[in-house]
Design a protein around this motif. Structure first.
Motif, short mmCIF file in Angstrom:
data_model
loop_
_atom_site.label_atom_id
_atom_site.label_comp_id
_atom_site.label_asym_id
_atom_site.label_seq_id
_atom_site.Cartn_x
_atom_site.Cartn_y
_atom_site.Cartn_z
N GLY A 93 0.81 -1.22 0.00
CA GLY A 93 0.00 0.00 0.00
C GLY A 93 0.84 1.26 0.00
N TYR A 94 0.21 2.35 0.42
CA TYR A 94 0.87 3.65 0.38
C TYR A 94 2.10 3.67 1.29
N ASP A 95 3.04 4.53 0.96
CA ASP A 95 4.26 4.65 1.76
C ASP A 95 4.01 5.66 2.89
N LEU A 96 3.40 5.17 3.98
CA LEU A 96 3.00 6.08 5.07
C LEU A 96 4.20 6.67 5.79
N LYS A 97 5.26 5.85 5.88
CA LYS A 97 6.48 6.34 6.54
C LYS A 97 6.97 7.62 5.87
#
Ligand SMILES: Cc1cc2nc3c(=O)[nH]c(=O)nc-3n(C[C@H](O)[C@H](O)[C@H](O)COP(=O)(O)OP(=O)(O)OC[C@H]3O[C@@H](n4cnc5c(N)ncnc54)[C@H](O)[C@@H]3O)c2cc1C
Length: 471
Positions: free
Chosen positions: A192-196
């Motif tokens: 999924g999205y690169d939340l970091k």
């Protein structure tokens, strides 16, 4: 109705105890006075939580009561992102979350809490024969959470990347108090999205980083360091390309400083001896690392080739740790020494590396035409395309009058050149309070609206570091 300050202080004391809350303005100086001395103001309170649970409790309360929260690390940021804008905010200092949770040399990772001072992170991993290669002038005070939130760069970006590239995972408290558990050390994770990477570089506007998993590397056996006389930034560029071609990934740093930088440091006693091989219009500080069992003399050989080709005519190699430290002090004291010369106007900008000579030439010419006597001091990370394009006031000028007359005009001129050359108006220091209006003018409107949507989704009440970055 906003909570009165007295209520804010008593609520915080109820949440985390009296010893962890500062409500008296006269005790807040450490948290309000920042390095640029531009953003003095006041805060409703300073909170110093001692655990992740306490950070969550503060955020739940702040969200419920719509109290604005400014996360703060070492308070060394240069764009006013870590200090209040209005005066009714609380500063949430992460200083007490200062544990190294783990060092895993096999995985090449360290997990450090947000309040760990960078220098302490260095010491913790060096004891294990490894390095955390984020090195910068403020490392004695800057803390992991602040470094990540401002995506700090420093002098090793060329070989190891900036804070974003050094971060594998983060743990963060969101605006509503929920805990995002993102402390992974996976090289591959396509879920999924690169939340970091939303939280790193967010300047505290999307969440409060409480810990991070960071990349560590084998400790080089040795360093080769040289200070090379270069005739111009053009020669610097050619030399950089030659060094990269001959040395490759072990080229750690390639920094440039003009003659005036050396002159000022000698004049003001910042250096007790001249670290260079002799007078030169410009200097390049070059460093190469040597890994265990690796060949010696790589940098020396590359410099000798540059001599033989007529690219350069003088250089000095560091022959001891003291020499190396001295050369680096020369580079790192550049910002500080300028304050001894009266007012200065600063730009932290980047352009494609090949455009650096043009940036410097055009910027210097334009500034000297507009303000005769102005003293350009462009220096910095040539190998990253990042120049600190600074100007000192003319000798004997009135500092205040100079700033009033030149500050805005010089910004306009320098940023116009930077943007025309395909560069960025903030290379490594961020946006904070300083560049909010500028960002609105120069950033792609679609990018700005995407950033606004992310902010609204993660912090719908706008309590996290309001007025910073997005305004
Ligand atoms: C002498 C000197 C040299 C410097 N050299 C360099 C350099 O070479 N390269 C470079 O990139 N920078 C440099 N800087 C700038 C500065 O040191 C960096 O920006 C550093 O990353 C800030 O760390 P800090 O802990 O002091 O953060 P602070 O100044 O306290 O905060 C910076 C930002 O991070 C946010 N923040 C802090 N902690 C958290 C957290 N836990 N969670 C979420 N948000 C948080 C704050 O709200 C603010 O937006 C230098 C500064 C000085 C004074």
């Amino acid at each position: 109705m906003p909570l009165p300050s007295s209520q804010i202080v008593s609520d915080l004391i109820a949440l985390i105890g009296g010893n962890a809350v500062i409500g008296e303005p006269e005790r807040m100086g450490l948290y309000l006075n920042e390095p640029r001395k531009r953003f003095h103001t006041k805060a409703a309170a300073i909170a110093l939580p001692g655990s992740v649970g306490e950070v969550q409790a503060i955020m739940r309360w702040a969200n419920e009561n719509e109290v604005a929260v400014i996360p703060q690390g070492g308070n060394t940021g240069l764009v006013g992102a870590q200090v209040p804008l209005r005066g009714d905010e609380i500063i949430l200092s992460l200083a007490k979350l200062d544990r190294i949770r783990a060092v895993d040399t096999a995985a090449g990772t360290m997990t450090a809490e947000a309040g760990v001072i960078l220098e302490n992170a260095h010491k913790a991993v060096e004891a294990e024969g490894t390095i955390f290669p984020l090195w910068l002038g403020s490392q004695g005070s800057a803390r992991i959470g602040g470094l990540l939130s401002s995506n700090a760069g420093g002098v090793n970006v060329l070989a190891y990347g900036n804070a974003r590239e050094l971060t594998m995972g983060v743990e963060a408290v969101l605006a509503d108090g929920r805990l995002y558990q993102g402390l992974n050390s996976l090289k591959k994770d396509n879920t999924g999205y690169d939340l970091k990477n939303l939280l790193v570089g967010a300047e505290g506007t999307l969440g409060i980083i409480t810990a991070a998993t960071l990349k560590i590397y084998p400790k080089p056996e040795d360093f080769e360091t040289a200070l090379v006389n270069i005739a111009s930034p053009d020669v610097g560029l050619k030399l950089f390309e030659a060094m990269r071609e001959r040395i490759g990934a072990r080229l750690n740093a390639f920094e440039i400083v003009p003659a005036l930088g050396l002159e000022l440091q000698l004049r003001h006693g910042f250096l007790d001896r001249n670290p260079s091989a002799g007078p030169s219009p410009w200097y390049a500080l070059i460093e190469v690392s040597r890994m265990k069992g690796g060949p010696e003399g790589t940098l020396l050989a590359a410099i000798e080739t540059a001599f033989a080709e007529g690219m350069i005519d003088n250089a000095v190699m560091a022959e001891s740790l003291a020499d190396r430290t001295h050369m680096w002090a020369f580079r790192e004291q550049m910002s500080e020494v300028q304050s001894k010369e009266g007012a200065s106007i600063k730009h932290d900008v980047s352009v494609p590396i090949a455009a650096i000579p043009q940036l410097i030439a055009e910027g210097v010419t334009a500034a000297e035409r507009l303000f005769p006597g102005i003293r350009p001091v462009p220096f910095g990370h040539m190998g990253d395309g990042n120049i600190h394009f600074n100007f000192s006031q003319p000798v004997g000028a009135d500092g205040k009058a100079f700033m009033a007359e030149a500050d805005e005009k010089l910004h306009e001129v320098i940023y116009e050149i930077v943007l025309r050359l395909g560069g960025s108006v903030s290379a490594e220091h961020g946006i904070g309070q300083l560049k909010v209006d500028l960002l609105k003018q120069v950033k792609d409107p679609v990018a700005l609206s995407m950033m606004g949507a992310i902010k609204a989704a993660l912090d719908p009440k706008g309590i996290l570091n309001p007025g910073k970055m997005l305004g």
